[in-house]
Design a protein around this motif. Sequence first.
Motif, PDB file in Angstrom:
ATOM      1  N   ALA A 521       0.916  -1.184  -0.195  1.00 19.51           N
ATOM      2  CA  ALA A 521       0.041   0.312   0.128  1.00 19.51           C
ATOM      3  C   ALA A 521       1.061   1.319  -0.039  1.00 19.51           C
ATOM      4  O   ALA A 521       0.435   2.267  -0.176  1.00 19.51           O
ATOM      5  CB  ALA A 521      -0.677   0.391   1.040  1.00 19.51           C
ATOM      6  N   PHE A 522       2.096   1.759  -0.322  1.00 16.16           N
ATOM      7  CA  PHE A 522       3.161   2.476  -0.047  1.00 16.16           C
ATOM      8  C   PHE A 522       4.175   2.059  -1.206  1.00 16.16           C
ATOM      9  O   PHE A 522       4.038   0.558  -1.614  1.00 16.16           O
ATOM     10  CB  PHE A 522       4.007   2.415   0.623  1.00 16.16           C
ATOM     11  N   VAL A 543      -0.442  10.718   1.871  1.00 20.17           N
ATOM     12  CA  VAL A 543       0.268  10.544   3.082  1.00 20.17           C
ATOM     13  C   VAL A 543       1.791  10.109   2.922  1.00 20.17           C
ATOM     14  O   VAL A 543       1.817   9.127   3.300  1.00 20.17           O
ATOM     15  CB  VAL A 543      -0.615   9.218   4.170  1.00 20.17           C
ATOM     16  N   LYS A 544       2.684  10.799   4.028  1.00 26.87           N
ATOM     17  CA  LYS A 544       3.562  10.424   3.971  1.00 26.87           C
ATOM     18  C   LYS A 544       4.096   9.159   5.423  1.00 26.87           C
ATOM     19  O   LYS A 544       3.801  10.062   5.868  1.00 26.87           O
ATOM     20  CB  LYS A 544       4.560  11.186   4.452  1.00 26.87           C
ATOM     21  N   ILE A 545       4.836   8.250   5.350  1.00 29.43           N
ATOM     22  CA  ILE A 545       5.616   7.604   6.185  1.00 29.43           C
ATOM     23  C   ILE A 545       6.781   8.473   6.775  1.00 29.43           C
ATOM     24  O   ILE A 545       7.385   8.972   5.748  1.00 29.43           O
ATOM     25  CB  ILE A 545       5.931   6.419   5.964  1.00 29.43           C
ATOM     26  N   SER A 546       6.773   8.866   8.041  1.00 30.66           N
ATOM     27  CA  SER A 546       8.168   9.844   8.463  1.00 30.66           C
ATOM     28  C   SER A 546       9.521   8.824   9.240  1.00 30.66           C
ATOM     29  O   SER A 546      10.556   9.045   8.745  1.00 30.66           O
ATOM     30  CB  SER A 546       7.814  10.249   9.306  1.00 30.66           C
ATOM     31  N   ASN A 547       9.279   7.562   9.124  1.00 31.73           N
ATOM     32  CA  ASN A 547       9.954   6.274   9.056  1.00 31.73           C
ATOM     33  C   ASN A 547      10.074   5.307   8.214  1.00 31.73           C
ATOM     34  O   ASN A 547      10.094   4.109   8.652  1.00 31.73           O
ATOM     35  CB  ASN A 547      11.093   6.275  10.629  1.00 31.73           C
ATOM     36  N   MET A 556       2.262   6.422   1.223  1.00 30.64           N
ATOM     37  CA  MET A 556       0.659   5.819   1.176  1.00 30.64           C
ATOM     38  C   MET A 556       0.419   6.625   0.023  1.00 30.64           C
ATOM     39  O   MET A 556       0.391   6.841  -0.504  1.00 30.64           O
ATOM     40  CB  MET A 556       0.002   6.039   1.979  1.00 30.64           C
ATOM     41  N   ARG A 557      -0.540   4.583  -1.116  1.00 28.55           N
ATOM     42  CA  ARG A 557      -0.749   4.984  -1.933  1.00 28.55           C
ATOM     43  C   ARG A 557      -2.300   6.211  -2.173  1.00 28.55           C
ATOM     44  O   ARG A 557      -2.596   5.809  -1.456  1.00 28.55           O
ATOM     45  CB  ARG A 557      -1.087   3.813  -2.906  1.00 28.55           C
ATOM     46  N   ARG A 586      -6.694  -0.272  -0.245  1.00 27.53           N
ATOM     47  CA  ARG A 586      -7.813   1.039   0.058  1.00 27.53           C
ATOM     48  C   ARG A 586      -6.204   2.117   0.144  1.00 27.53           C
ATOM     49  O   ARG A 586      -4.957   1.791  -0.654  1.00 27.53           O
ATOM     50  CB  ARG A 586      -6.930   0.649   1.480  1.00 27.53           C
ATOM     51  N   PHE A 588      -5.611   5.780   0.389  1.00 27.34           N
ATOM     52  CA  PHE A 588      -5.368   7.308   1.623  1.00 27.34           C
ATOM     53  C   PHE A 588      -5.036   8.465   1.120  1.00 27.34           C
ATOM     54  O   PHE A 588      -4.010   8.800   0.378  1.00 27.34           O
ATOM     55  CB  PHE A 588      -4.008   6.713   2.086  1.00 27.34           C
ATOM     56  N   LEU A 596      -7.332  12.605  10.392  1.00 22.12           N
ATOM     57  CA  LEU A 596      -7.150  11.786   9.834  1.00 22.12           C
ATOM     58  C   LEU A 596      -7.169  11.424   8.392  1.00 22.12           C
ATOM     59  O   LEU A 596      -8.681  11.792   8.032  1.00 22.12           O
ATOM     60  CB  LEU A 596      -7.192  10.158  10.674  1.00 22.12           C
ATOM     61  N   PRO A 597      -6.494  10.539   7.987  1.00 20.60           N
ATOM     62  CA  PRO A 597      -6.275  10.424   6.625  1.00 20.60           C
ATOM     63  C   PRO A 597      -7.511   9.803   5.723  1.00 20.60           C
ATOM     64  O   PRO A 597      -8.426   9.120   7.049  1.00 20.60           O
ATOM     65  CB  PRO A 597      -5.732   9.643   5.789  1.00 20.60           C
ATOM     66  N   VAL A 598      -8.556  10.468   4.895  1.00 17.43           N
ATOM     67  CA  VAL A 598      -9.843   8.776   4.236  1.00 17.43           C
ATOM     68  C   VAL A 598      -9.013   8.145   3.952  1.00 17.43           C
ATOM     69  O   VAL A 598      -8.264   7.733   2.887  1.00 17.43           O
ATOM     70  CB  VAL A 598     -10.355  10.169   3.415  1.00 17.43           C
ATOM     71  N   GLU A 599     -10.000   6.776   4.031  1.00 15.57           N
ATOM     72  CA  GLU A 599      -9.375   5.581   2.851  1.00 15.57           C
ATOM     73  C   GLU A 599     -10.382   4.893   2.639  1.00 15.57           C
ATOM     74  O   GLU A 599     -11.213   5.305   3.009  1.00 15.57           O
ATOM     75  CB  GLU A 599      -9.126   4.194   4.663  1.00 15.57           C
TER      76      GLU A 599
ATOM     77  N   ARG B 132      -9.555   1.251  10.722  1.00 16.81           N
ATOM     78  CA  ARG B 132      -8.914   2.310   9.128  1.00 16.81           C
ATOM     79  C   ARG B 132      -7.404   1.996   9.575  1.00 16.81           C
ATOM     80  O   ARG B 132      -6.804   0.439  10.294  1.00 16.81           O
ATOM     81  CB  ARG B 132      -8.412   3.208  10.299  1.00 16.81           C
ATOM     82  N   TYR B 160       5.508   5.373  11.493  1.00 12.07           N
ATOM     83  CA  TYR B 160       5.036   6.484  11.937  1.00 12.07           C
ATOM     84  C   TYR B 160       4.937   7.862  10.756  1.00 12.07           C
ATOM     85  O   TYR B 160       5.110   7.828   9.572  1.00 12.07           O
ATOM     86  CB  TYR B 160       6.087   7.467  13.122  1.00 12.07           C
ATOM     87  N   ILE B 161       3.549   8.667  11.080  1.00 11.81           N
ATOM     88  CA  ILE B 161       2.804   9.072   9.805  1.00 11.81           C
ATOM     89  C   ILE B 161       3.541  10.752  10.734  1.00 11.81           C
ATOM     90  O   ILE B 161       4.059  12.103   9.843  1.00 11.81           O
ATOM     91  CB  ILE B 161       1.292   9.442   9.928  1.00 11.81           C
ATOM     92  N   ARG B 199       8.231  -2.380  10.795  1.00 12.30           N
ATOM     93  CA  ARG B 199       8.784  -2.535   9.940  1.00 12.30           C
ATOM     94  C   ARG B 199       9.723  -3.395  10.200  1.00 12.30           C
ATOM     95  O   ARG B 199      10.925  -3.238  11.285  1.00 12.30           O
ATOM     96  CB  ARG B 199       9.819  -0.704  10.845  1.00 12.30           C
ATOM     97  N   MET B 208       4.220  -5.366   5.322  1.00 14.73           N
ATOM     98  CA  MET B 208       2.990  -4.779   5.065  1.00 14.73           C
ATOM     99  C   MET B 208       2.649  -6.564   4.975  1.00 14.73           C
ATOM    100  O   MET B 208       2.761  -7.193   4.666  1.00 14.73           O
ATOM    101  CB  MET B 208       2.178  -4.694   4.073  1.00 14.73           C
TER     102      MET B 208
END
Lengths: 808, 340
Positions: A521-522, A543-547, A556-557, A586, A588, A596-599, B132, B160-161, B199, B208
């Motif tokens: 999904a990313f 939506v970006k993953i910070s790590n 996220m797609r 899904r 995002f 929160l993002p909409v899924e 979610r 984390y986001i 992770r 995932m």
Amino acid sequence: MLISYNWLKEYVKIDINAYELADLLTAAGVIVDNVHDLNQGLAQCVVGKLLDVKKHINSDRLWICQVDVGTEVIQIVTGADNVAPGQFVPVAKVGATLPNGLKIKRSSLRGEESCGMLISLEELGYENKVMQPEEKEGIYILPDNVSEVGSELGPVLGRDDYLLELDLTPNRADCSYMTGLAYEVAALLKTEVRLPAYYCDNHLSNEVEKMVTIDIEAADLCPQYSARMFKNIKRQPAPLWMQNRLRHAGMRPISLIVDIANYVMLEHGQPLHTFDYEKIEDKHIIVRKAKAQEKIETLDRITRVLAASDLTIADPNGPIAIAGVMGGHDSEVSEHTTTMLLESASFSGPSIRRTARSLGLNSEASARFSKGIEQGRVMPALNRFAQLTKELAAGEIVPGTVSDFAASEEQAVIHFDPDHASRVAGSPITAEETIGYFERLGFSVEKSNDNLLVTIPTRRPDITSSIDLVEEVLRLRGYEKIGSTLPCVEGSGQLPLAIRNRRLVRNLLRSMGADEVVSYAFHSPEELDLLRLPENDNLRQTVKISNPLTSTQSIMRTSMLPGMLQAAKYNLNRQRNGMLIAEVGRVFLKMDDGDLPVEHEMAGILMGGLISEKNWYEQTPQQYDFYSMKGIIEAICERFHLRAEYRKVLKPYLHPGRSATVLCDQREIGYLGELHPDLVSKLGLESEIKMIFAELNLNVINELSQEDTNYREIAPYPAVARDLAIVINEEYPVGDMLNVIQKTAGELLEDIKIFDIYQGVQLQTGQKSCAFNLKYRAGDRTLKAEEVNAVHNQVIDALIKHFNAALR
Amino acid sequence: MEKKLNQIKLTALEHINSATDMEQLEELRIKFLSKKGELRQVLRGMGKMDAKLRPVIGKLANRIQQEIEEKFSSKIHELKEKQKTQRIKEETIDITLPGKRPPAGHIHPLNLIYGKMVDIFVGMGFEVKEGREVETDYYCFEALNMPKDHPARDMQDTFYISDDVVLRTHTSPMQIHTMEAKQPNEPVKIICPGRVYRRDDDATHSPMFHQIEGLVVGPGVTMADLKGTLEAFFQQMFGASTKVRLRPSYFPFTEPSAEVDITCVFCSGTGCRTCKQSGWIEVLGSGMVHPNVLRNVGYDPEQVSGFAFGMGIDRMAMLKLGINDLRLLFANDLRMIEQY
């Protein structure tokens, strides 16, 4: 975590073998992943003494050694440069198979016979991290007179032992050190713990108090800080038995003092830190939080910038250590140190964990502090260090200790209903049995009315409430004694609409030939660039993953397309001439900050190339095209009883002349279209093909769909069919004609089929011919020819009028 | 005349007999039996005959006509049979040629197992709740008895986001959402299937993957209920002889906690490489819902108790289908997917 079986036996009587112990611990929740037999591969290995070392005549790199192995003197040719006469060395004799698999044979090296091998730590199976730099180079040199020449190597290296590899859960930090684990083993084997000897000050005067003062300022992060002092520190290696134990626990022997500190840490779980006393300004230790941007050069010679929440050990000049994480370079004990201060303290676990994480400094000490250290470990560790210092003559103990306390530690007392464990287990467990388990664990029990008052030793901080005691009872009793029943809670067991519809879509897609894929999904931001999206496009609001693990999995797609393109590319580059794939998953959509993002659940469909391979009944198979995809969308809409409308749409990644949005009740349920040629050409396919993509929003379909529809009666009267063909300007879409026909013909029209679309030599340029088959039927009577003719003529007239059509 | 008639009969029968197709036969019928046919021609001479002989000749003529007609119809039948046999012979095809198949796709094996697992639980009366995938830290951790800086957070490496928003590391947040939406202490019997993220990336970990969690809360729910429920599930999933074993473990949101093993599906418990000769394979984590979790959603742990469990769908798919590298499930190689 590696635990030596023999070492553990010093603290508790164990009358079962290492493998049985491993099973026992695992069954009690202290999981032993593996038992390593350390003695394996050491047969035919002995302690040897080098009598004579000569350079090989035919080689610059080889040495010829005469080695006394007790029974005889043998000649061994070695490439190790660190050999010298008189050294005690480990020798593998002919016939040995070393732990790393190497078989020792009689051989000849450039004309000189070699009857064995001098061995290195690596060949003995040790990891690099437990070796001194020089030990990584040559063979391993044993301390002088460590043992009689010719004696078996295993016992000398402490290898007549087993290592238990523990996989501890975070709550059982008490099993991460020898004495703590001994309590657990004692509880399981119904025996007692034997603690080692601790140094006890005989002097009445406390000299340490006169030499140093300690102040805890950060009271919330440090309940206790204690210290001892040592003079005339000896600079020598630790005895081999201690080095062996450290190595087997995964630590590198360094020097006697450091090794004792590490040994005590392994034994008591208390990390100790040493400071050069002379380097402490004003002989005043302050435990405080760092000032913002405060700097310290750590042991590894890196200058670190601290955050205001980091706990430091400071003197009046500034930080001399990052508490529990790493010491400072300036205050480090060096070869010039004569007087040493030894720290033993209790710090807040979460604070150490945060600091270690943010600085990226994870050490054995910080890992232990992160899990929390009870105050109860602080003094025993100091005194045990002193005891070992005395026993090993590592230095002179300054009488007394100094401490500062910010809190005192209390033993938890828990009110326990003796029925509680029975209620959880679902089977009766008597109070006597329960009390027995507590006593084995070293918990003291008092009766108070119907309840038990259970006092928990501080070494078990994981036990804070009644339910924790239930677990102790059940695990000592054995989980295998728990019965098997079904809960009395009833449930309706229904599947929600979203799942039912998802399954329907999945099955429909399968029945129409689609292979289902599952993508991550990313994906990487570059994949959006491939879609030719402008900067402000909605699909770029990701939506970006910070790590992220890698940048290829960092956003996220927002569409199913990037992941499916990957799948298509993978397969089309593996000798496939065509494919039809589908994925339900899904997307995002980023919302305003804080939300929160909409899924949305989407069904993506991607097709391209040949519908089928060439075969015996069809020499030229068809290619997938826009209408193949539209047919699939129509079938899905029909299944959900949705009336869909198709309108032209422009999307950067779709062919502008071959894409459409799908509307139901004025709402967009999805879109379809051929992929833009620019996009396809950049995909990196071995051979370029046309690809068609569609994406349907299942959330919207779920809202619009009707699950059940009423039966429409089947008319018992015959239908009348009429064909009609018209020639019109090619610009007119057929959809418009169908609308006019339907509107004009009204209720009598049951069905229209388009059976021919023609453009070519028989027509003028810019014109096309469309042929329709109309089926008329009335629900209540047999239609008469005149009736049908009248309606049909109206249809023809309407077409002529609206589209300037000519009848063909 | 009698002689003539008999002569006609012989000739006719002979001709009919040697006819090879329907056209010939039709010609013969016209020749012998039509109004201008030979038989009639002969009978025209009957008028000149002795009245006594007429009935005799008439009778004879009728019999001959009948005989010829019978011969005709049997010959027609014979020729038709021959034609049919011929046609069937010509129409014979090679039945070993492959068939003309309508297009048929394939469901991803992961989703096959996903559906199977959900259906077993639905059959046991579990309601299905999905939630979610991007969650708040509170629902993913804090409400589940894992405050910030809790050492157990290291057990699940998290994407984390932002500081407070994560990709869910398990589907447990739905336990909290579900109980929050109910009246305090109202019974719950749900499974939460869905996609989760951690992770981690190697042959047995994927960043995932998919999970099914179960939660049953009510008055007097016991650990034996947990074991019985899991037994019922695994026996439907892997066969009636499957055994379930609980081992003490630790999860912040359950106490007591249990790791669950089942009889190794590859060796049926006799010991093999996959189960490291133990006969058991670890399949899920479980336990009794921690009282703190119940309190966090307004339930009273003195009144109700519950159990929870969570297992990887991907792992089940690997066990069920004998796939040994988790990454294969997400490689989207159609040569694999088309096997299902």
